[in-house]
Write a protein that holds these residues in place. Structure first.
Motif, mmCIF file in Angstrom:
data_model
loop_
_atom_site.group_PDB
_atom_site.id
_atom_site.type_symbol
_atom_site.label_atom_id
_atom_site.label_comp_id
_atom_site.label_asym_id
_atom_site.label_seq_id
_atom_site.Cartn_x
_atom_site.Cartn_y
_atom_site.Cartn_z
ATOM 1 N N MET A 25 -14.678 86.624 76.975
ATOM 2 C CA MET A 25 -15.073 87.849 76.291
ATOM 3 C C MET A 25 -15.565 87.538 74.872
ATOM 4 O O MET A 25 -16.609 88.037 74.441
ATOM 5 N N ALA A 26 -14.832 86.700 74.148
ATOM 6 C CA ALA A 26 -15.205 86.330 72.781
ATOM 7 C C ALA A 26 -16.530 85.565 72.771
ATOM 8 O O ALA A 26 -17.384 85.804 71.909
ATOM 9 N N GLU A 27 -16.697 84.658 73.714
ATOM 10 C CA GLU A 27 -17.958 83.904 73.793
ATOM 11 C C GLU A 27 -19.132 84.842 74.029
ATOM 12 O O GLU A 27 -20.193 84.695 73.424
ATOM 13 N N ASN A 28 -18.934 85.832 74.906
ATOM 14 C CA ASN A 28 -19.998 86.781 75.188
ATOM 15 C C ASN A 28 -20.315 87.628 73.964
ATOM 16 O O ASN A 28 -21.477 87.946 73.710
ATOM 17 N N CYS A 29 -19.290 88.000 73.204
ATOM 18 C CA CYS A 29 -19.510 88.779 71.978
ATOM 19 C C CYS A 29 -20.282 87.963 70.947
ATOM 20 O O CYS A 29 -21.092 88.511 70.200
ATOM 21 N N ALA A 35 -20.404 95.544 70.381
ATOM 22 C CA ALA A 35 -20.859 96.851 70.858
ATOM 23 C C ALA A 35 -21.603 96.727 72.187
ATOM 24 O O ALA A 35 -21.349 97.500 73.119
ATOM 25 N N SER A 36 -22.486 95.764 72.311
ATOM 26 C CA SER A 36 -23.237 95.632 73.571
ATOM 27 C C SER A 36 -22.329 95.135 74.691
ATOM 28 O O SER A 36 -22.472 95.558 75.843
ATOM 29 N N PHE A 37 -21.357 94.268 74.336
ATOM 30 C CA PHE A 37 -20.422 93.821 75.359
ATOM 31 C C PHE A 37 -19.554 94.980 75.820
ATOM 32 O O PHE A 37 -19.272 95.126 77.011
ATOM 33 N N ALA A 38 -19.122 95.823 74.877
ATOM 34 C CA ALA A 38 -18.305 96.978 75.226
ATOM 35 C C ALA A 38 -19.048 97.901 76.193
ATOM 36 O O ALA A 38 -18.478 98.386 77.173
ATOM 37 N N VAL A 47 -12.001 99.090 71.510
ATOM 38 C CA VAL A 47 -11.127 98.444 72.501
ATOM 39 C C VAL A 47 -11.403 96.945 72.535
ATOM 40 O O VAL A 47 -10.481 96.126 72.504
ATOM 41 N N VAL A 48 -12.673 96.581 72.562
ATOM 42 C CA VAL A 48 -13.037 95.156 72.585
ATOM 43 C C VAL A 48 -12.483 94.464 71.342
ATOM 44 O O VAL A 48 -11.880 93.393 71.433
ATOM 45 N N ASN A 49 -12.641 95.093 70.195
ATOM 46 C CA ASN A 49 -12.162 94.499 68.948
ATOM 47 C C ASN A 49 -10.650 94.317 68.950
ATOM 48 O O ASN A 49 -10.149 93.264 68.534
ATOM 49 N N THR A 50 -9.914 95.313 69.418
ATOM 50 C CA THR A 50 -8.448 95.193 69.409
ATOM 51 C C THR A 50 -7.946 94.196 70.449
ATOM 52 O O THR A 50 -6.939 93.527 70.224
ATOM 53 N N VAL A 51 -8.635 94.073 71.571
ATOM 54 C CA VAL A 51 -8.242 93.047 72.558
ATOM 55 C C VAL A 51 -8.478 91.663 71.966
ATOM 56 O O VAL A 51 -7.614 90.784 72.052
#
Length: 123
Positions: A25-29, A35-38, A47-51
């Motif tokens: 997930m981090a690599e994709n971000c 935002a685009s990954f979310a 949610v992405v940021n808190t995970v």
């Protein structure tokens, strides 16, 4: 001052217990944006940021299912579609009832009793 990548920040937050799917997930971000990954997995950027920051208090299993479905093409068995990627399964579970087409009606009815239902709603 060198700006840290999302992967570096995520490794610091999670430490040695960093799961593979969060690393992915981090690599994709880093390649796109949070935002685009979310949008891709059907969650909000918050949610992405808190995970990534190891602070998420919600259903982490559902986020994992969405990430694995979107990035690893992990599937679940859907009573309507058969093999269905996890993030699409979650997307269909969140939809409200609308009799716009027969498949959507079948999905709404099937999701209520499905073992993959993570919403806890048996509407």
């Amino acid at each position: 001052m060198i700006k840290k990548t999302t992967v570096e920040k995520t490794r610091e937050a999670w430490g040695p217990s960093l799961p593979d799917w969060v690393q992915l997930m981090a690599e994709n971000c880093d390649q796109t944006s949070q935002a685009s990954f979310a949008t891709r997995i059907g969650y909000s950027p918050a949610v992405v940021n808190t995970v990534l920051g190891c602070k998420y208090k919600g259903d982490i299993g559902a986020v994992k299912q969405a990430v694995e479905g979107a990035l690893m093409h992990a599937t679940v068995q859907c009573p309507v579609y058969g093999d269905l990627e996890g993030h699409h399964c979650l997307e269909y579970q969140r939809r409200k009832f609308a009799a716009t087409n027969p498949t959507r009606v079948r999905l709404f009815r099937a999701c209520r009793d499905c073992t993959n239902n993570r919403t806890g709603r048996n509407v």
